[in-house]
Structure formats: C-alpha cells, structure tokens
Scaffold this active site. Structure first.
Site, PDB file in Angstrom:
ATOM      1  N   TRP A   1     -40.756 -59.613  26.736  1.00  0.00           N
ATOM      2  CA  TRP A   1     -40.169 -58.966  27.917  1.00  0.00           C
ATOM      3  C   TRP A   1     -38.950 -58.158  27.505  1.00  0.00           C
ATOM      4  O   TRP A   1     -38.427 -58.364  26.398  1.00  0.00           O
ATOM      5  CB  TRP A   1     -39.789 -60.019  28.971  1.00  0.00           C
ATOM      6  CG  TRP A   1     -39.845 -59.470  30.368  1.00  0.00           C
ATOM      7  CD1 TRP A   1     -38.778 -59.190  31.187  1.00  0.00           C
ATOM      8  CD2 TRP A   1     -41.013 -59.111  31.102  1.00  0.00           C
ATOM      9  NE1 TRP A   1     -39.234 -58.676  32.385  1.00  0.00           N
ATOM     10  CE2 TRP A   1     -40.595 -58.616  32.352  1.00  0.00           C
ATOM     11  CE3 TRP A   1     -42.386 -59.146  30.823  1.00  0.00           C
ATOM     12  CZ2 TRP A   1     -41.501 -58.161  33.332  1.00  0.00           C
ATOM     13  CZ3 TRP A   1     -43.286 -58.695  31.791  1.00  0.00           C
ATOM     14  CH2 TRP A   1     -42.833 -58.221  33.018  1.00  0.00           C
TER      15      TRP A   1
ATOM     16  N   ASP B   1     -32.186 -52.339  31.081  1.00  0.00           N
ATOM     17  CA  ASP B   1     -31.767 -51.837  32.391  1.00  0.00           C
ATOM     18  C   ASP B   1     -32.498 -52.574  33.512  1.00  0.00           C
ATOM     19  O   ASP B   1     -33.379 -53.396  33.247  1.00  0.00           O
ATOM     20  CB  ASP B   1     -32.031 -50.326  32.485  1.00  0.00           C
ATOM     21  CG  ASP B   1     -33.514 -50.003  32.548  1.00  0.00           C
ATOM     22  OD1 ASP B   1     -34.334 -50.719  31.921  1.00  0.00           O
ATOM     23  OD2 ASP B   1     -33.887 -49.038  33.232  1.00  0.00           O
TER      24      ASP B   1
ATOM     25  N   GLU C   1     -36.103 -52.773  33.345  1.00  0.00           N
ATOM     26  CA  GLU C   1     -36.615 -53.622  32.279  1.00  0.00           C
ATOM     27  C   GLU C   1     -37.274 -52.838  31.163  1.00  0.00           C
ATOM     28  O   GLU C   1     -38.158 -53.325  30.476  1.00  0.00           O
ATOM     29  CB  GLU C   1     -37.638 -54.644  32.837  1.00  0.00           C
ATOM     30  CG  GLU C   1     -37.224 -55.232  34.171  1.00  0.00           C
ATOM     31  CD  GLU C   1     -38.111 -56.366  34.639  1.00  0.00           C
ATOM     32  OE1 GLU C   1     -37.630 -57.486  34.615  1.00  0.00           O
ATOM     33  OE2 GLU C   1     -39.264 -56.116  35.022  1.00  0.00           O
ATOM     34  N   GLU C   2     -36.848 -51.591  30.990  1.00  0.00           N
ATOM     35  CA  GLU C   2     -37.569 -50.706  30.072  1.00  0.00           C
ATOM     36  C   GLU C   2     -36.752 -50.224  28.887  1.00  0.00           C
ATOM     37  O   GLU C   2     -37.284 -50.073  27.795  1.00  0.00           O
ATOM     38  CB  GLU C   2     -38.084 -49.479  30.843  1.00  0.00           C
ATOM     39  CG  GLU C   2     -39.105 -49.864  31.877  1.00  0.00           C
ATOM     40  CD  GLU C   2     -39.591 -48.687  32.701  1.00  0.00           C
ATOM     41  OE1 GLU C   2     -40.737 -48.730  33.167  1.00  0.00           O
ATOM     42  OE2 GLU C   2     -38.823 -47.726  32.878  1.00  0.00           O
TER      43      GLU C   2
ATOM     44  N   GLU D   1     -44.447 -52.278  46.601  1.00  0.00           N
ATOM     45  CA  GLU D   1     -43.406 -51.729  45.727  1.00  0.00           C
ATOM     46  C   GLU D   1     -43.408 -50.201  45.767  1.00  0.00           C
ATOM     47  O   GLU D   1     -42.395 -49.556  45.945  1.00  0.00           O
ATOM     48  CB  GLU D   1     -43.655 -52.223  44.289  1.00  0.00           C
ATOM     49  CG  GLU D   1     -42.677 -51.698  43.260  1.00  0.00           C
ATOM     50  CD  GLU D   1     -43.097 -52.141  41.857  1.00  0.00           C
ATOM     51  OE1 GLU D   1     -44.041 -51.539  41.287  1.00  0.00           O
ATOM     52  OE2 GLU D   1     -42.489 -53.112  41.329  1.00  0.00           O
TER      53      GLU D   1
HETATM   54  C1  NOJ Z   1     -42.661 -54.457  33.810  1.00  0.00           C
HETATM   55  C2  NOJ Z   1     -41.389 -54.027  34.460  1.00  0.00           C
HETATM   56  O1  NOJ Z   1     -41.143 -54.845  35.530  1.00  0.00           O
HETATM   57  C3  NOJ Z   1     -41.442 -52.586  34.882  1.00  0.00           C
HETATM   58  O2  NOJ Z   1     -40.230 -52.184  35.423  1.00  0.00           O
HETATM   59  C4  NOJ Z   1     -41.787 -51.766  33.702  1.00  0.00           C
HETATM   60  O3  NOJ Z   1     -41.874 -50.421  34.092  1.00  0.00           O
HETATM   61  C5  NOJ Z   1     -43.061 -52.242  33.056  1.00  0.00           C
HETATM   62  N1  NOJ Z   1     -42.943 -53.636  32.709  1.00  0.00           N
HETATM   63  C6  NOJ Z   1     -43.400 -51.426  31.839  1.00  0.00           C
HETATM   64  O4  NOJ Z   1     -42.466 -51.667  30.822  1.00  0.00           O
HETATM   65  C1  NOJ Z   2     -40.109 -54.246  38.285  1.00  0.00           C
HETATM   66  C2  NOJ Z   2     -38.779 -53.623  38.509  1.00  0.00           C
HETATM   67  O1  NOJ Z   2     -38.627 -52.580  37.580  1.00  0.00           O
HETATM   68  C3  NOJ Z   2     -37.673 -54.627  38.366  1.00  0.00           C
HETATM   69  O2  NOJ Z   2     -36.449 -54.037  38.716  1.00  0.00           O
HETATM   70  C4  NOJ Z   2     -37.910 -55.824  39.226  1.00  0.00           C
HETATM   71  O3  NOJ Z   2     -36.929 -56.787  38.962  1.00  0.00           O
HETATM   72  C5  NOJ Z   2     -39.286 -56.419  38.976  1.00  0.00           C
HETATM   73  N1  NOJ Z   2     -40.302 -55.412  39.056  1.00  0.00           N
HETATM   74  C6  NOJ Z   2     -39.597 -57.512  39.993  1.00  0.00           C
HETATM   75  O4  NOJ Z   2     -39.592 -57.004  41.281  1.00  0.00           O
END
Ligand code: NOJ
Ligand code: NOJ
Length: 528
Positions: free
Chosen positions: A139, A197, A200-201, A426
């Site tokens: 992750w 960030d 999560e990227e 979402e």
């Molecule tokens: C899961 C994350 O929650 C999402 O924000 C991200 O774009 C994807 N992984 C791809 O990295």
């Molecule tokens: C993906 C989003 O990018 C992230 O900000 C969020 O925490 C997770 N999904 C869960 O909703």
C-alpha cells in the site's frame, strides 16, 4: 424601464425556481446522507456486518474496489461531521462518537507495516481491517494526515462536552487526552518527513497533510492547556509547519504535491487543495492567506485554477461550460483511477469553500478584489472593480449573489448525478454521469453534510486560527521526539449535562434523534 423590470422579474423567477429544486434536493438528501454514514459504522451499521464498534468502513463495496477497510483519514473526517451534527443538536450521535474514540485507542496500538506503536511510526498506517487488525498488503504508506485529522476530531468532541459542563474536564483529561496526545506526538515528530498523499499515490509532501498537521498542532496546544497537560511538540513544531505550508503556493495556485519522489509529475492542481481549505476554515478568522481561508485571495484564485483544470475536453459532461459555470470536479486532471472521473466529494467541496467564504465576507463586512483573486471574480461578474466592496454596496450584493449561484451550481451537479434513491458513490462517469467505483462511499455522504452545513450557515468550531496565522521569517526543518503510551480507558463515565449518549439511543440509524442537553448547550458555546 418597464422592459428591465420585466427582465429582472423573469430572471428572478428562473433563479428562485432553480434554487427551490436544489433546496428540495438538499432537504431530501440530508437524512439519506446521515443514514448513509451511520449504515457504514460498526458494530450495528446495516451495511457493515462484522465491523467493530465505532469503526467506519470506507464503503460496503467488497470488490472493484474492495473498500471494506477502515481508513484513519475517512473515519476522522466522518466523525468530525458527526460531531458537528451532535453540537447542532443531534444528541443521539454521542454514543457513536464515544465508540469511535475508544476504537481509535485500540487501533493506535496495532503494530503494522508503517511501524510500531512504541516508535509512533505505526500511527501513520493508512488503513486497517474493520476488525482492528493490521492490513499487511502492499500500500502507499505511511500517510501522515491520519493522526492529525483524528486528533482534531477527538478535540472537537472534547470541546463540545466541556462546553456543556465544566464537570466533563476531568473525564476528557482522563479518557480522551491520552489518545489525542499520541496523535499529537506523532504529528510533532513526523510532520517534516515525506509520506503518501491523501490519494495514496505519490510519496512526497502533500499540502493537505501539512495543513491538517498544522491545524492539529494549534488545537493540540490549546487543548493541552485546557486539560492541564502539555504538548511541547505542538508549541515548538506548529510555527515550522505553518512556515512550510507557504511553500506550496506558487503565486496563482496551490501545488498540492511537492518534493515528489519518483517520476509522477503532475500540474499540482488538485482537489487536495480545496479539501484543505474547507478543513482549515475558521468562522472566527478573516480572509487570511497564510492559512488558506476559504475567502482568502489565494484560495479563491486556486479554486478557479483547480475547477478550470477540469473544463475543456477532459470530461465530456463538462464540455461547453464557460468559466464561471459550475463544473464536475475530480481529484486531479491526470487521474486514471477507475477511469479518473469526477468525484462527489470534490464537487461538493468546491461548493462548500464558496459558502464558507460567503460567511466570512459577511462577518468581515466586505469583499476585497485584488490582483490575485480578480480572475475568480471576473468569471462570475465581468469587469469587477479591484478594491474593497463594503457589505452595503451594490457590488457586494452582486458578487455574493453570483458566488452563491456558482456554489449552488456545484451542488446541482451532484444532484444530477446522485442515484434516484439518493445513494452517493465515489465517482460519476466523465462521459455520462453514471455512478462509478465504490458505492455508498462514507466520505461522499460526509462531504454532502458539511456542504449542507456551510450552505445553511451552521458554523463549525473555531480552531484558533486568528491567533495562529502569522508566519515566522525562517522555517526550521525540525522534529520533536514523542512518547507513545497505550490509552487505558475502555469506557466513558457518564457525561455531565447530558443524558449519556448511550441512554439517548444505541444501535444504528439515529437520524433525527433528540437533542441532548450537552449538545444544545454546546451549540451556543463554540469556542473556549
Ligand atoms: C487505491 C487508492 O485508494 C487510490 O487512491 C489509488 O488511486 C489507487 N489505489 C491506485 O494507486
Ligand atoms: C481512495 C482515496 O484516494 C482515499 O483518499 C480514500 O481514503 C480511500 N479511497 C478510501 O475511501
């Protein structure tokens, strides 16, 4: 004369009809959104069987994507919303808030791939299984916004119940402070280290993260004093974080990710920054640039830059929109996640910033149009004169009406793409507006609720911005080493001035529960 009256009357009717539609959507959606949030909270939420008590599941979706986890960020933002609702009179939410706090005390101690509890590093873990165990898959970790957001959420509740009765101070000190203190120590120790960030990227420095850390340090230092404790790291590191925060501003817009590691270059225009501005909103503050208040010149210029980045050919559902017309807003233009579509929570945030800005203009008594924000205003009212427009001037009325209509336009987009039954996912498709990715996203519902409060002028708590917005001359890249101690309380003693949350209703679905004494007293006492 006759003609212009007629034209005026016609367009007035048109606008009032449009906003009646919107008003009725909002009042219909409001209980649905609150219920949507509660359905995703354990142990009794109807959509999240198996989730522990007080645990927020991001979405009931278990595949494509699997969001059946609890994220520290989503959970804290959600509980900040529920705390606002509690303060505004929904006393039945009190038991959920207490369950959340107790669940976080346990979660803090779960060692994980971000690190151990003893070192503090484990607090930066972004997500856990909904039964409070560590998620050990690959992750984007750590994510350093979580502890800061959680501290702010727990402080908000503490302030509310202390405002209700002085008798609650000892309880807050004994039950809540030890948990908050761990999070504050984490922020003071790690704020200047890079991490992933909020999306999560990307690994680097994120505007959202630095800002929410700063707010937590300011609140933490005040909160510590109130409960006769200390947070030396809050006091020593806060000014450094505010100083660093200025680095994200490029003169026109906020560059949401800086110091990026790896090769994921982006324009930096990102809804990250709008989410930050709504989190940093202090209803007792002015249009301050340093903290990126909703009505600050910086935040308005940035609002235009970010929204404009989603115009043109990027999203077919936004094509043919002129600047100044509300658009569907996504995370950032280069996004490809689930097709990289507009997000409800970003579109809602674009509205919320403007509603909050309107409140700030009305309390400060004027709008100042300057070189930085004139592009924003000119899109709404052409040839707006630079300078100060006092609240009794025709220009002020013109500008605020235009801003209000613009803000309503973003909500109307969410209305258009919400499911007929009010469900919010979402994302919604950039091509045809249909809902995509995780269904019933808790954060989407939460973002509706904060937008609604801002539109109604229901104010969030002050976080002390007006005493904490001057930037020191030199930034220190420093850190305060923290200590991390397991919080031992496993229940809340009953709260003075309130029929203990448990009494006023347990279980799921408490929309519309009766006000508690604490909630209503706290309402008139939003600051310490
Ligand atoms: C899961 C994350 O929650 C999402 O924000 C991200 O774009 C994807 N992984 C791809 O990295
Ligand atoms: C993906 C989003 O990018 C992230 O900000 C969020 O925490 C997770 N999904 C869960 O909703």
């Amino acid at each position: 004369m006759f003609l212009s009256t007629l034209v005026g009357a016609t367009s007035f009717k048109f606008f009032s009809r449009q906003s009646n539609d919107l008003d009725s959507f909002i009042s219909k959606e409001s209980p649905i959104a609150l219920q949507g949030v509660l359905n995703n909270i354990g142990a009794n939420g109807s959509q999240v069987n198996g989730a522990s008590s007080g645990i927020v599941v991001a979405s009931p979706s278990t595949q494509d994507p699997n969001y059946f986890y609890t994220w520290t960020r989503d959970s804290a933002l959600t509980f900040k919303v529920l705390t606002d609702a509690y303060i505004q009179g929904n006393g039945g939410l009190g038991s959920h808030i207490q369950e959340y706090i107790l669940a976080q005390a346990k979660l803090q101690t779960v060692d994980n791939l971000s690190g151990t509890f003893a070192s503090g590093a484990g607090l930066g873990e972004p997500k856990y299984y909904s039964n409070l165990t560590a998620f050990e898959g690959t992750w984007g970790r750590p994510q350093r916004d979580g502890p800061a957001l959680r501290a702010s959420a727990m402080i908000a509740y503490s302030k509310a119940i202390m405002a209700a009765s002085g008798d609650n101070h000892a309880m807050v000190r004994d039950v809540v402070w030890p948990i908050v203190s761990n999070d504050l120590n984490y922020v003071a120790q790690y704020w200047n280290q890079t991490g992933f960030d909020l999306w999560e990227e990307v690994n680097g420095s994120s505007f959202f993260t630095t800002a929410v850390q700063y707010r937590a340090l300011v609140e933490g230092s005040n909160f510590a004093q109130t409960v006769n404790k200390t947070c030396d790291g809050c006091t020593s590191q806060g000014p450094n974080a505010l100083c660093f925060l200025q680095d994200y501003w490029n003169g026109t817009s906020i560059i949401s990710n800086i110091n990026l590691q790896g090769n994921k270059q982006r324009s930096g225009l990102d809804c990250n920054s709008i989410l930050t501005t709504i989190h940093m909103y202090d209803p007792e503050g002015g249009c301050t640039d340093s903290t990126f208040q909703p009505c600050s010149s910086r935040a308005l210029s940035n609002h235009k830059a970010v929204v404009d980045s989603f115009r043109g050919n990027l999203y077919p559902i936004n094509s043919n929109l002129a600047p100044g017309q509300a658009a569907a807003v996504g995370r950032y233009a280069e996004d490809v996640y689930y097709g990289g579509n507009p997000w409800f929570l970003c579109t809602m945030a674009a509205a919320e910033q403007l509603y909050s800005a309107m409140h700030q203009w009305s309390t400060t008594g004027s709008i100042t149009v300057d070189n930085v924000n004139s592009g924003f205003f000119n899109d709404l009212v052409s040839n707006t004169a630079k300078g100060n427009h006092a609240s009794n001037s025709p220009d002020f009325a013109k500008l605020t009406t235009a801003v209000r209509n613009y803000a309503d336009g973003f909500v109307a987009i969410a209305q258009k793409h919400a499911d007929n039954n009010g469900a919010l996912s979402e994302q919604f498709s950039r091509d045809n507006g249909l809902e995509l990715s995780a269904r019933d996203l808790t954060w989407s519902y939460a973002s509706f609720l904060t937008m609604e409060s801002a539109r109604n002028g229901a104010l969030p708590q002050s976080w002390g911005e007006s005493r904490a917005n001057s930037v020191s001359d030199s930034c220190q890249a420093s850190s305060a080493k923290g200590t991390y101690t397991k919080a031992t309380a496993t229940s809340f003693p009953s709260i003075a001035g309130v029929a203990n949350g448990k009494g006023s209703g347990t279980g799921s679905g408490m929309a519309g529960a009766t006000s508690s004494a604490a909630a209503s007293k706290a309402r008139s006492f939003l600051r310490w």
